[in-house]
Design a protein around this motif. Sequence first.
Motif, short mmCIF file in Angstrom:
data_model
loop_
_atom_site.label_atom_id
_atom_site.label_comp_id
_atom_site.label_asym_id
_atom_site.label_seq_id
_atom_site.Cartn_x
_atom_site.Cartn_y
_atom_site.Cartn_z
N ILE A 116 64.14 31.13 20.17
CA ILE A 116 63.91 32.09 22.22
C ILE A 116 63.88 31.75 23.44
O ILE A 116 64.15 32.05 23.96
N PRO A 117 63.33 30.03 23.57
CA PRO A 117 63.61 29.25 24.11
C PRO A 117 65.47 29.77 24.65
O PRO A 117 65.64 29.68 26.16
N PHE B 39 60.35 24.38 26.33
CA PHE B 39 60.01 25.42 27.10
C PHE B 39 59.21 26.19 25.75
O PHE B 39 58.52 26.54 26.18
N SER B 40 59.17 26.04 24.66
CA SER B 40 58.50 26.52 23.31
C SER B 40 57.14 26.59 23.38
O SER B 40 56.36 27.40 24.03
N LEU B 43 55.78 28.22 26.55
CA LEU B 43 55.96 30.05 25.67
C LEU B 43 55.33 29.94 24.85
O LEU B 43 54.78 31.46 25.65
N TRP B 48 55.14 37.65 27.83
CA TRP B 48 56.40 37.64 28.87
C TRP B 48 57.88 38.63 28.43
O TRP B 48 57.43 38.28 26.98
N ILE B 50 60.54 39.04 29.56
CA ILE B 50 61.70 38.28 30.62
C ILE B 50 61.57 38.68 31.78
O ILE B 50 61.95 38.72 32.67
N ALA B 260 61.02 39.74 19.48
CA ALA B 260 61.44 39.21 20.17
C ALA B 260 62.79 40.15 21.42
O ALA B 260 62.03 40.77 22.54
N PHE B 261 63.07 41.10 19.77
CA PHE B 261 64.26 41.73 20.66
C PHE B 261 63.79 43.53 20.38
O PHE B 261 64.66 45.14 20.59
N MET B 266 58.31 38.03 24.33
CA MET B 266 59.16 36.47 23.86
C MET B 266 57.96 35.49 23.92
O MET B 266 58.02 34.53 22.73
N ALA B 269 56.90 35.60 20.15
CA ALA B 269 58.23 35.74 18.53
C ALA B 269 58.32 33.83 19.11
O ALA B 269 58.09 33.64 18.33
N ALA B 270 57.91 33.15 20.26
CA ALA B 270 58.20 32.20 20.43
C ALA B 270 57.17 31.62 19.45
O ALA B 270 57.47 30.53 18.40
#
Lengths: 269, 297
Positions: A116-117, B39-40, B43, B48, B50, B260-261, B266, B269-270
């Motif tokens: 995901i990142p 970043f994960s 997150l 979020w 996006i 996520a999609f 996000m 999902a992360a």
Amino acid sequence: MKTFLKYTALLAGAVVFAYPFLWMIAGSLKPELEIESLNLFSGKFSLQSYAQVILKIPIARAFLNSMIVSAATTASVVLFGSMVGYALARLRFLGKKTLYTLILFTMTIPFQIVLIPQYILIVKLGWTDTYMALIAPTMMSAFAIILFRQFFMAIPQALIDAARVDGCSELMILFRIIWPLSRPVIITVALLTFMANWNEVLWPLMVVREQSLMTMPQLVTIFTTGGQAETQLGYLLAAATLLSLPVIIAYAFFQRYFIESMASSGIKG
Amino acid sequence: MTRLGDIVRGVRRSDRGAYWFILPYVIFFCAFVAYPLIFSLILVFNRWNIVTPMEWIGLKNFDRLIGDVLFYRSLLNTLTFLLIHIPLQVAVALALALLLNTGVRGRGLFRAIYFLPVVVSGVAVTILWQQIYSFDEGILNNILHAAGLPSVPWLVDPRVAMPSIAIMATWKNVGIYIVLFLVGLQNIPRELYEAASLDGARPFKQFLYVTLPMLNPTIVVIVVLSTIGGFSLFIEPYVLTGGGPMQSTLSGMLYIYNQAFSFGHMGYAATLGFVYALVILGVVVLQRRVIESEIPS
């Protein structure tokens, strides 16, 4: 009797693994109504399914996209992988141990955590719906670096010393001396990388929405799940055949390389 | 200033150009490994989609995960998959490798045929198995009918769907493991068998006390690789069942993808990806310990 049983078992195995593919190819060449039959041969031959697939989706363009992406990734993995592998195996520099540990560490990270990142990074870079999105995250491979390093360590130091005395730069040594001696490992890395990229579908599904940029497996996936195939079995089989045929043909010629690559690396592609 | 001096000396003693060799990888590592990892970790504490700004929500993602029925469902599905896939894979691969290793004719050809599904795209294989498993007119059910047996609801029954996918995945991957077993078998020294038969061990006992222990490292590799593969299961349920029937084939990866999609979550999902990665690492470490201690090599 024992021999007979042995060969029966082996042949049964061969049928189990090969028959579905033969059925797929045969089915893609039959008129829609005759596909369901288990028979491989039919009196009527039809290219109708292929014509429809080519008409409905840009499959030739997808083939080209897959080629570009897989070839670029493979070239990059071999080039940069062998450079780092050479530095780790043959050059002295500060931080060598740290780098090696980092690369080993990279190999243990489950991809679920960075997926995901990585996607968000691609979005922020504005690379969605570009070749860059498909190529950049796989341009280098920790696994390839380790394979190269191991192979390069076995090359005699005398060869490298002689080249240095002759005034070769390190880059020239890598390309002129090391590469020609390293064909087996280059073939292994190239084949595994190309195959893994050719068959990859999760990542393209994430970063490409534009149909003209889709890779072949992605386009066929969308075709199958998106309703465009109209539950016409022939269309599905024709699309699946078009998708697998390039790999099957390559495999028919280089079968031993495929198997040996996999055996020497012990991973799946 | 000795440390700085060490560094300067270290750099001076380095080969010229070495840093140019590793520079591309260092850049790549920072961008596509280090940055996503860091970043994960950010997150997982945020909500979020996006588009709108990130919103810090502390541990709420983890709170949600602990109460998320679908998360447990996907874990359970993966477990079901692995419990069928791994033993089947090891048994079939070992059986075929042992057969191939008895000096049969056409060994190379058989090996090449068994390996064929490995190289073909998972999407093509899945489309093919959709027809094999089809309830009304599928290849398997047609064969069962011809033998006078009732149809099996391969992908329609929630209890059968995941086992069906596990069988299909075995069919696709077993070629790799046949090859690995063949390499393992060839590395067993002949003297061991000679010594065993001098001691009066029958072929079956030789298999039990020589072959199996000597293949232990190969079995470890196969179990670990199949496990990692099982946790990455995505395209098969995505194309075949969409995770159904009744979420019975919702794999971890498919669930992450959907969050996520399909929903644009996000951060969540992360978080799922993060927790799944920990689960995978835990399972793999555990497996290594258990197998390596149970069959001493």
